[in-house]
Write an enzyme that holds these catalytic residues in place. Structure first.
Site, PDB file in Angstrom:
ATOM      1  N   ARG A   1       0.835  -1.194   0.000  1.00 44.23           N
ATOM      2  CA  ARG A   1       0.000   0.000   0.000  1.00 44.23           C
ATOM      3  C   ARG A   1       0.875   1.250   0.000  1.00 44.23           C
ATOM      4  NH1 ARG A   1      -2.043  -3.578   3.914  1.00 44.23           N
ATOM      5  NH2 ARG A   1      -4.158  -4.342   3.496  1.00 44.23           N
TER       6      ARG A   1
ATOM      7  N   LYS B   1      -1.750  -2.504   7.932  1.00 43.88           N
ATOM      8  CA  LYS B   1      -2.918  -2.079   8.683  1.00 43.88           C
ATOM      9  C   LYS B   1      -2.994  -2.834  10.007  1.00 43.88           C
ATOM     10  CE  LYS B   1      -6.060  -0.531   5.033  1.00 43.88           C
ATOM     11  NZ  LYS B   1      -7.368  -0.751   4.380  1.00 43.88           N
TER      12      LYS B   1
ATOM     13  N   HIS C   1      -2.661   2.486  -5.720  1.00 44.57           N
ATOM     14  CA  HIS C   1      -3.442   1.307  -5.390  1.00 44.57           C
ATOM     15  C   HIS C   1      -3.740   0.460  -6.632  1.00 44.57           C
ATOM     16  CE1 HIS C   1      -5.010  -0.318  -1.690  1.00 44.57           C
ATOM     17  NE2 HIS C   1      -6.077  -0.764  -2.321  1.00 44.57           N
TER      18      HIS C   1
ATOM     19  N   ARG D   1      -1.113  -2.031  -7.133  1.00 45.19           N
ATOM     20  CA  ARG D   1      -1.339  -3.164  -6.223  1.00 45.19           C
ATOM     21  C   ARG D   1      -2.361  -4.132  -6.838  1.00 45.19           C
ATOM     22  NH1 ARG D   1      -1.459  -4.354  -0.540  1.00 45.19           N
ATOM     23  NH2 ARG D   1      -3.509  -4.896   0.289  1.00 45.19           N
TER      24      ARG D   1
ATOM     25  N   HIS E   1      -3.913  -8.792   3.407  1.00 45.84           N
ATOM     26  CA  HIS E   1      -5.352  -8.756   3.660  1.00 45.84           C
ATOM     27  C   HIS E   1      -5.667  -9.514   4.942  1.00 45.84           C
ATOM     28  CE1 HIS E   1      -6.435  -8.012  -0.853  1.00 45.84           C
ATOM     29  NE2 HIS E   1      -6.227  -6.897  -0.192  1.00 45.84           N
TER      30      HIS E   1
ATOM     31  N   TYR F   1     -10.271 -10.156  -6.894  1.00 47.04           N
ATOM     32  CA  TYR F   1      -9.433 -10.284  -8.079  1.00 47.04           C
ATOM     33  C   TYR F   1      -9.869 -11.443  -8.970  1.00 47.04           C
ATOM     34  CZ  TYR F   1      -6.683  -6.979  -5.459  1.00 47.04           C
ATOM     35  OH  TYR F   1      -6.298  -5.876  -4.767  1.00 47.04           O
TER      36      TYR F   1
END
Length: 320
Positions: free
Chosen positions: A166, A190, A262, A265, A288, A297
């Site tokens: 990210r 995150k 992004h 990514r 994730h 995806y």
């Protein structure tokens, strides 16, 4: 300290949300407080957090403010998180957002770039990343700074595209984040979660050459605690600077539409899936928290397959 300020301090200090996320949360909560016409430090705010008042707020956002369903859902999600915090503090018995029906949001497939376009970009900029032009960098003069800037901008693109990290993770990299011996980069993602992403040999070499060039431009060796990617003044890169770099670099190979970090990514994840990588491996690479976030995806790959089918199948060409 008001209830909203306490919550914002919580997502900053405990949950470690990014600065941009904190700004979004603060804006949403201030808008809800203004709509409810209550003081954020008052008990009136707790009284305003009911299912009926939130339904009215939802209607206000959609009908009066003409906000999109996606934005309305964002508001409700932020308020829901705030309510969960108040529950943990013993100030709310239940989360009223749970019983509020949310507007349907049309599924939006991730933006991905063509593989040949990315190949063209890295081919055209390869001269800025090799070892030959390091000799041309002699200090902080205009020519040296221009060569260093081009090298840094390409490296920003390379790291984003090769690792899928990210933008906030890229900005947070220090020199010590790169383990050249093991061929990995440590990323703080995150939720303050650390993960390691493998580096291919050519990317490790490019990072090493960038550090050598950076030391020549700024007149000193880079310390392990120094930021890896810096501005022309030597400070850590910031979000808008990364956005500008990606936008300008992608424009050179004629990529139109949305140009963002992004999307690089998304492009990597889609290419890995198309090449046979399993979803769990992609999930771990991207950081994730759940497989559901990675499964988006698969939709992109199916759409690509459908388009190939329509273009190639003789009966599909004639409309069946």
């Amino acid at each position: 300290m008001s209830l909203t300020d306490r919550y914002l301090a919580y997502i900053s200090g405990v949950r470690r949300y990014s600065v941009r996320t904190q700004e979004i949360y603060a804006d949403v909560l201030s808008r809800f407080v203004a709509y409810s016409a209550v003081s954020p430090s008052d008990e009136d705010l707790l009284k305003a957090l009911t299912a009926d008042s939130l339904r009215n707020y939802e209607v206000y956002l959609m009908d009066d403010m003409k906000e999109s369903p996606r934005t309305v859902n964002l508001h409700l999600s932020v308020i829901s998180g705030f309510c969960r915090f108040l529950q943990s503090e013993g100030l709310l018995l239940s989360n009223p957002v749970k019983v509020v029906s949310r507007p349907k949001v049309a599924k939006r497939l991730p933006v991905v770039y063509r593989q040949d376009a990315m190949k063209d970009y890295f081919t055209e900029t390869e001269c800025f990343a090799d070892s030959e032009n390091i000799e041309l960098v002699t200090g902080s003069d205009a020519v040296s700074m221009d060569l260093w800037t081009r090298r840094r901008d390409r490296l920003v693109m390379r790291i984003l595209y090769d690792t899928g990290m990210r933008r906030s993770e890229l900005i947070g990299l220090d020199v010590s984040s790169v383990d050249f011996k093991r061929g990995v980069v440590r990323v703080l993602g995150k939720g303050n979660k650390m993960r390691e992403i493998p580096l291919i040999d050519s990317l490790s070499e490019e990072i090493s050459l960038y550090l050598t060039t950076t030391a020549k431009v700024f007149g000193c060796e880079r310390l392990p605690s120094d930021p890896l990617l810096v501005t022309e003044k030597g400070s850590r890169l910031y979000p808008m600077a990364v956005q500008r770099i990606v936008d300008a670099e992608l424009k050179t190979v004629g990529i139109t539409g949305r140009r963002s970090p992004h999307a690089l990514r998304h492009t990597l994840a889609t290419e890995l899936l198309d090449s046979g990588a399993d979803l769990n491996s992609i999930k771990e690479l991207l950081g994730h928290s759940s497989l559901a976030a990675t499964q988006v995806y698969t939709h992109t790959s199916v759409e690509k397959l459908k388009q190939s089918y329509i273009n190639a199948h003789p009966r599909a060409k004639r409309g069946g």
